[in-house]
Design a protein around this motif. Sequence first.
Motif, PDB file in Angstrom:
ATOM      1  N   VAL A  95     -18.767   6.216 -21.673  1.00 45.11           N
ATOM      2  CA  VAL A  95     -19.140   5.855 -20.309  1.00 45.11           C
ATOM      3  C   VAL A  95     -18.061   4.876 -19.855  1.00 45.11           C
ATOM      4  O   VAL A  95     -17.775   3.899 -20.540  1.00 45.11           O
ATOM      5  CB  VAL A  95     -20.536   5.186 -20.264  1.00 45.11           C
ATOM      6  N   ASN A  96     -17.440   5.158 -18.726  1.00 44.65           N
ATOM      7  CA  ASN A  96     -16.356   4.313 -18.241  1.00 44.65           C
ATOM      8  C   ASN A  96     -16.531   4.134 -16.733  1.00 44.65           C
ATOM      9  O   ASN A  96     -16.088   4.957 -15.940  1.00 44.65           O
ATOM     10  CB  ASN A  96     -15.002   4.957 -18.572  1.00 44.65           C
ATOM     11  N   LEU A  97     -17.222   3.055 -16.368  1.00 45.34           N
ATOM     12  CA  LEU A  97     -17.509   2.757 -14.968  1.00 45.34           C
ATOM     13  C   LEU A  97     -16.776   1.495 -14.547  1.00 45.34           C
ATOM     14  O   LEU A  97     -16.720   0.522 -15.302  1.00 45.34           O
ATOM     15  CB  LEU A  97     -19.003   2.517 -14.764  1.00 45.34           C
ATOM     16  N   VAL A  98     -16.249   1.508 -13.337  1.00 42.54           N
ATOM     17  CA  VAL A  98     -15.592   0.329 -12.782  1.00 42.54           C
ATOM     18  C   VAL A  98     -16.151   0.118 -11.380  1.00 42.54           C
ATOM     19  O   VAL A  98     -16.137   1.037 -10.556  1.00 42.54           O
ATOM     20  CB  VAL A  98     -14.063   0.511 -12.724  1.00 42.54           C
ATOM     21  N   PHE A  99     -16.654  -1.076 -11.122  1.00 39.41           N
ATOM     22  CA  PHE A  99     -17.159  -1.439  -9.806  1.00 39.41           C
ATOM     23  C   PHE A  99     -16.165  -2.386  -9.147  1.00 39.41           C
ATOM     24  O   PHE A  99     -15.708  -3.347  -9.772  1.00 39.41           O
ATOM     25  CB  PHE A  99     -18.527  -2.136  -9.921  1.00 39.41           C
ATOM     26  N   VAL A 100     -15.872  -2.111  -7.880  1.00 44.86           N
ATOM     27  CA  VAL A 100     -14.858  -2.868  -7.145  1.00 44.86           C
ATOM     28  C   VAL A 100     -15.486  -3.467  -5.893  1.00 44.86           C
ATOM     29  O   VAL A 100     -16.292  -2.816  -5.219  1.00 44.86           O
ATOM     30  CB  VAL A 100     -13.675  -1.943  -6.762  1.00 44.86           C
ATOM     31  N   LYS A 101     -15.084  -4.691  -5.594  1.00 42.37           N
ATOM     32  CA  LYS A 101     -15.475  -5.369  -4.356  1.00 42.37           C
ATOM     33  C   LYS A 101     -14.230  -6.058  -3.816  1.00 42.37           C
ATOM     34  O   LYS A 101     -13.596  -6.853  -4.527  1.00 42.37           O
ATOM     35  CB  LYS A 101     -16.586  -6.395  -4.642  1.00 42.37           C
ATOM     36  N   ASP A 102     -13.837  -5.730  -2.602  1.00 45.82           N
ATOM     37  CA  ASP A 102     -12.663  -6.349  -1.975  1.00 45.82           C
ATOM     38  C   ASP A 102     -11.416  -6.259  -2.845  1.00 45.82           C
ATOM     39  O   ASP A 102     -10.740  -7.259  -3.085  1.00 45.82           O
ATOM     40  CB  ASP A 102     -12.947  -7.810  -1.612  1.00 45.82           C
ATOM     41  N   GLN A 103     -11.136  -5.069  -3.356  1.00 45.22           N
ATOM     42  CA  GLN A 103      -9.941  -4.813  -4.172  1.00 45.22           C
ATOM     43  C   GLN A 103      -9.884  -5.649  -5.455  1.00 45.22           C
ATOM     44  O   GLN A 103      -8.819  -5.989  -5.943  1.00 45.22           O
ATOM     45  CB  GLN A 103      -8.659  -5.048  -3.355  1.00 45.22           C
ATOM     46  N   GLU A 104     -11.056  -5.953  -6.003  1.00 47.55           N
ATOM     47  CA  GLU A 104     -11.138  -6.699  -7.254  1.00 47.55           C
ATOM     48  C   GLU A 104     -12.242  -6.090  -8.110  1.00 47.55           C
ATOM     49  O   GLU A 104     -13.314  -5.763  -7.601  1.00 47.55           O
ATOM     50  CB  GLU A 104     -11.456  -8.169  -6.953  1.00 47.55           C
ATOM     51  N   VAL A 105     -11.991  -5.953  -9.399  1.00 47.35           N
ATOM     52  CA  VAL A 105     -13.015  -5.445 -10.308  1.00 47.35           C
ATOM     53  C   VAL A 105     -14.091  -6.521 -10.468  1.00 47.35           C
ATOM     54  O   VAL A 105     -13.786  -7.663 -10.812  1.00 47.35           O
ATOM     55  CB  VAL A 105     -12.420  -5.078 -11.687  1.00 47.35           C
ATOM     56  N   VAL A 106     -15.343  -6.142 -10.188  1.00 46.88           N
ATOM     57  CA  VAL A 106     -16.458  -7.084 -10.327  1.00 46.88           C
ATOM     58  C   VAL A 106     -17.377  -6.719 -11.488  1.00 46.88           C
ATOM     59  O   VAL A 106     -18.197  -7.525 -11.901  1.00 46.88           O
ATOM     60  CB  VAL A 106     -17.273  -7.221  -9.019  1.00 46.88           C
ATOM     61  N   ALA A 107     -17.234  -5.487 -11.996  1.00 46.67           N
ATOM     62  CA  ALA A 107     -17.999  -5.074 -13.174  1.00 46.67           C
ATOM     63  C   ALA A 107     -17.290  -3.897 -13.818  1.00 46.67           C
ATOM     64  O   ALA A 107     -16.678  -3.076 -13.130  1.00 46.67           O
ATOM     65  CB  ALA A 107     -19.425  -4.674 -12.805  1.00 46.67           C
ATOM     66  N   ALA A 108     -17.369  -3.849 -15.128  1.00 50.26           N
ATOM     67  CA  ALA A 108     -16.799  -2.731 -15.874  1.00 50.26           C
ATOM     68  C   ALA A 108     -17.732  -2.425 -17.039  1.00 50.26           C
ATOM     69  O   ALA A 108     -18.187  -3.335 -17.726  1.00 50.26           O
ATOM     70  CB  ALA A 108     -15.397  -3.073 -16.376  1.00 50.26           C
TER      71      ALA A 108
END
Length: 156
Positions: A95-108
């Motif tokens: 499982v490889n998820l990346v969450f982005v907010k305002d061009q910044e990773v906020v969760a992986a």
Amino acid sequence: MKKRIITTVIFLAALVLVSCIMVQVNHSGRVSSNGRRLGEALKQVNKTEITWDEVVPFEWDAMYCFTPYTSKEAMVQTVGFDSRFLQEGEYDDMVNLVFVKDQEVVAAVYGHGADLGYRLSAGEKIKKGDGTKFAVEKKGQRIYFSEKAVADRLKK
């Protein structure tokens, strides 16, 4: 006098270095913490259909779901920026998820579905608020989340 100036400069440089390290450590901690919070929230789902807006417990603009063996270069191209949180999946069950907010990773989230307790089948990018629905299926100790459009196509 010269010795005092050199000492002051060294002290200020060390202070700046320590501050930069602390900012990086804090960011890493937040990304990891958000990943754990997401896992906990997903394990609490008791519906047969959800949207990510309902369950993600932090601020985000987009979620990227990378398939196993996707190269880091491809991830950078997809996300639009480089990050140390982008990791190539090494096994089929990753499982490889990346969450982005305002061009910044906020969760992986990066790990084996069996270890995480959930598995996800989705398109590469889900935008917050787009209403993408996911079918939820519990099998034993694992929970499977399948993008509804994909799940419906597979049933036909």
